[in-house]
Design an enzyme around this catalytic site. Structure first.
Site, PDB file in Angstrom:
ATOM      1  N   LYS A 167      23.327 -29.125   1.090  1.00  0.00           N
ATOM      2  CA  LYS A 167      22.343 -28.154   1.573  1.00  0.00           C
ATOM      3  C   LYS A 167      23.039 -27.088   2.411  1.00  0.00           C
ATOM      4  O   LYS A 167      23.796 -27.403   3.322  1.00  0.00           O
ATOM      5  CB  LYS A 167      21.285 -28.879   2.400  1.00  0.00           C
ATOM      6  CG  LYS A 167      20.547 -29.947   1.590  1.00  0.00           C
ATOM      7  CD  LYS A 167      19.668 -30.825   2.446  1.00  0.00           C
ATOM      8  CE  LYS A 167      20.445 -31.792   3.275  1.00  0.00           C
ATOM      9  NZ  LYS A 167      19.579 -32.766   4.009  1.00  0.00           N
TER      10      LYS A 167
ATOM     11  N   GLY B 209      12.732 -32.033  10.611  1.00  0.00           N
ATOM     12  CA  GLY B 209      12.352 -32.921   9.505  1.00  0.00           C
ATOM     13  C   GLY B 209      12.581 -32.356   8.118  1.00  0.00           C
ATOM     14  O   GLY B 209      12.181 -32.972   7.121  1.00  0.00           O
ATOM     15  N   THR B 210      13.259 -31.211   8.020  1.00  0.00           N
ATOM     16  CA  THR B 210      13.445 -30.623   6.681  1.00  0.00           C
ATOM     17  C   THR B 210      14.315 -31.520   5.781  1.00  0.00           C
ATOM     18  O   THR B 210      14.059 -31.646   4.589  1.00  0.00           O
ATOM     19  CB  THR B 210      14.104 -29.221   6.757  1.00  0.00           C
ATOM     20  OG1 THR B 210      15.175 -29.279   7.691  1.00  0.00           O
ATOM     21  CG2 THR B 210      13.120 -28.166   7.186  1.00  0.00           C
ATOM     22  N   GLY B 211      15.351 -32.147   6.365  1.00  0.00           N
ATOM     23  CA  GLY B 211      16.245 -33.000   5.566  1.00  0.00           C
ATOM     24  C   GLY B 211      15.528 -34.228   5.023  1.00  0.00           C
ATOM     25  O   GLY B 211      15.663 -34.565   3.838  1.00  0.00           O
ATOM     26  N   CYS B 212      14.769 -34.872   5.898  1.00  0.00           N
ATOM     27  CA  CYS B 212      14.007 -36.061   5.478  1.00  0.00           C
ATOM     28  C   CYS B 212      13.009 -35.666   4.395  1.00  0.00           C
ATOM     29  O   CYS B 212      12.867 -36.346   3.368  1.00  0.00           O
ATOM     30  CB  CYS B 212      13.221 -36.650   6.656  1.00  0.00           C
ATOM     31  SG  CYS B 212      14.219 -36.983   8.102  1.00  0.00           S
TER      32      CYS B 212
ATOM     33  N   THR C 282      11.907 -26.300  12.082  1.00  0.00           N
ATOM     34  CA  THR C 282      12.503 -26.895  10.875  1.00  0.00           C
ATOM     35  C   THR C 282      12.775 -28.389  11.086  1.00  0.00           C
ATOM     36  O   THR C 282      13.574 -28.983  10.379  1.00  0.00           O
ATOM     37  CB  THR C 282      13.830 -26.200  10.521  1.00  0.00           C
ATOM     38  OG1 THR C 282      14.689 -26.254  11.674  1.00  0.00           O
ATOM     39  CG2 THR C 282      13.622 -24.756  10.115  1.00  0.00           C
TER      40      THR C 282
HETATM   41  O1  PXL Z   1      16.229 -35.478  10.425  1.00  0.00           O
HETATM   42  C1  PXL Z   1      16.973 -36.612  10.636  1.00  0.00           C
HETATM   43  C2  PXL Z   1      16.198 -37.770  11.181  1.00  0.00           C
HETATM   44  C3  PXL Z   1      16.131 -38.916  10.460  1.00  0.00           C
HETATM   45  N1  PXL Z   1      15.493 -40.011  10.892  1.00  0.00           N
HETATM   46  C4  PXL Z   1      14.884 -40.029  12.076  1.00  0.00           C
HETATM   47  C5  PXL Z   1      14.906 -38.892  12.866  1.00  0.00           C
HETATM   48  C6  PXL Z   1      15.574 -37.732  12.416  1.00  0.00           C
HETATM   49  C7  PXL Z   1      15.592 -36.531  13.223  1.00  0.00           C
HETATM   50  O2  PXL Z   1      14.988 -36.404  14.237  1.00  0.00           O
HETATM   51  O3  PXL Z   1      14.280 -38.916  14.039  1.00  0.00           O
HETATM   52  C8  PXL Z   1      14.198 -41.248  12.533  1.00  0.00           C
END
Ligand code: PXL
Length: 270
Positions: free
Chosen positions: A176, A210-213, A208
């Site tokens: 990404k 939580g965008t990766g999750c 932004t």
């Molecule tokens: O975005 C990565 C991530 C993954 N998992 C948990 C998170 C975060 C970012 O805050 O809290 C539990």
């Protein structure tokens, strides 16, 4: 709408609801998948940062995966936060036992505010043992740099790093490009046969979280419904861009994105 697929999410909890397992469940649900979970850790956080991280015992994580997955067989699995080598070992064991082939790994390393969510020895084990067990890995630039030792400053560097991950045993990679300073965002899909660059408009916002999750779960959801991996990446990027564009502007720090962007309530609920 009928449920289109079933997915199992192995990830940490984010009490603020924007990232982690909360983002994963919202994403899967809003894209038509039934979400099951194995929680790896509980974080206390809000949009301004992480206050604490409490890991769950590896055996408990293993049991959640096996007990749930043996009853309702997932069409695909998404893996997020894995904090220790012991957890990674148990997750690999559980994947082998369940014999599920469609697995997406988001190699989560740090939260938005900089809090570390994985230990250094876990990163090494992820590289050595877990990479080769999954269908797709979705690192951002800092994660790709740590996994490969390659300094990334350009699209060419991204492709070079992706090929290093292939040498390390990965089969498909989506790097990404959001962290690169460029007018557009380039996310690059690479495997042994092909390289595809997805170009998106850069959206100027701090919201932004939580965008990766969200992206990795969106890809898992599309993939679990039978779409090809590359197409699933393209659609996942589209979903995340739309979620950023319509972000609800809540919280005092890096706010969440709008998982509901794909949903329209039907006439019975108006
Ligand atoms: O975005 C990565 C991530 C993954 N998992 C948990 C998170 C975060 C970012 O805050 O809290 C539990």
């Amino acid at each position: 709408m009928k449920i289109k697929s079933k997915i199992l999410i192995i990830a940490g909890s984010d009490s603020s609801g924007g990232a982690g397992i909360q983002a994963d469940i919202k994403t899967a649900t809003c894209l038509g998948s039934y979400a099951m979970t194995a929680i790896t850790a509980v974080t206390v956080q809000n949009t301004k940062g992480v206050k604490s991280v409490v890991p769950l015992p590896p055996q408990e994580i293993y049991d959640q995966i096996i007990h749930t997955g043996k009853d309702i067989r997932p069409d695909a699995i998404k893996i997020g936060m894995l904090h220790s080598p012991e957890v990674i070992k148990k997750v690999i064991l559980s994947l082998k036992k369940l014999k599920i082939k469609n697995i997406i790994l988001d190699p989560v390393m740090v939260a938005k505010g900089g809090a570390k969510l994985i230990s250094d020895d876990a990163i090494q084990l992820m590289k050595k043992k877990l990479l080769r067990e999954v269908s797709l890995i979705t690192p951002n630039i800092p994660e790709a740099e740590i996994l490969t030792g390659v300094k990334i400053n350009s699209k060419e560097d991204m492709i070079f790093a992706a090929h290093k991950l292939i040498q390390a045993g990965a089969s498909n990679i989506l790097i990404k490009g959001g962290h690169l300073e460029a007018k557009k965002v380039h996310d690059i899909f690479v495997n042994k046969e092909e390289i595809e660059i997805f170009n998106s408009k850069r959206i100027k916002t701090f919201n932004t979280h939580g965008t990766g999750c969200t992206l990795s779960t969106a890809i898992t959801s599309f993939f679990s419904c039978g779409k090809a991996l590359k197409k699933s990446c393209e659609l996942g990027i589209k979903y995340v861009n739309s979620a950023i564009l319509t972000n609800p502007k809540i919280g005092k720090g890096n706010g969440p994105i709008n998982h509901l962007n794909s949903i329209e309530l039907n006439r019975f609920y108006k």
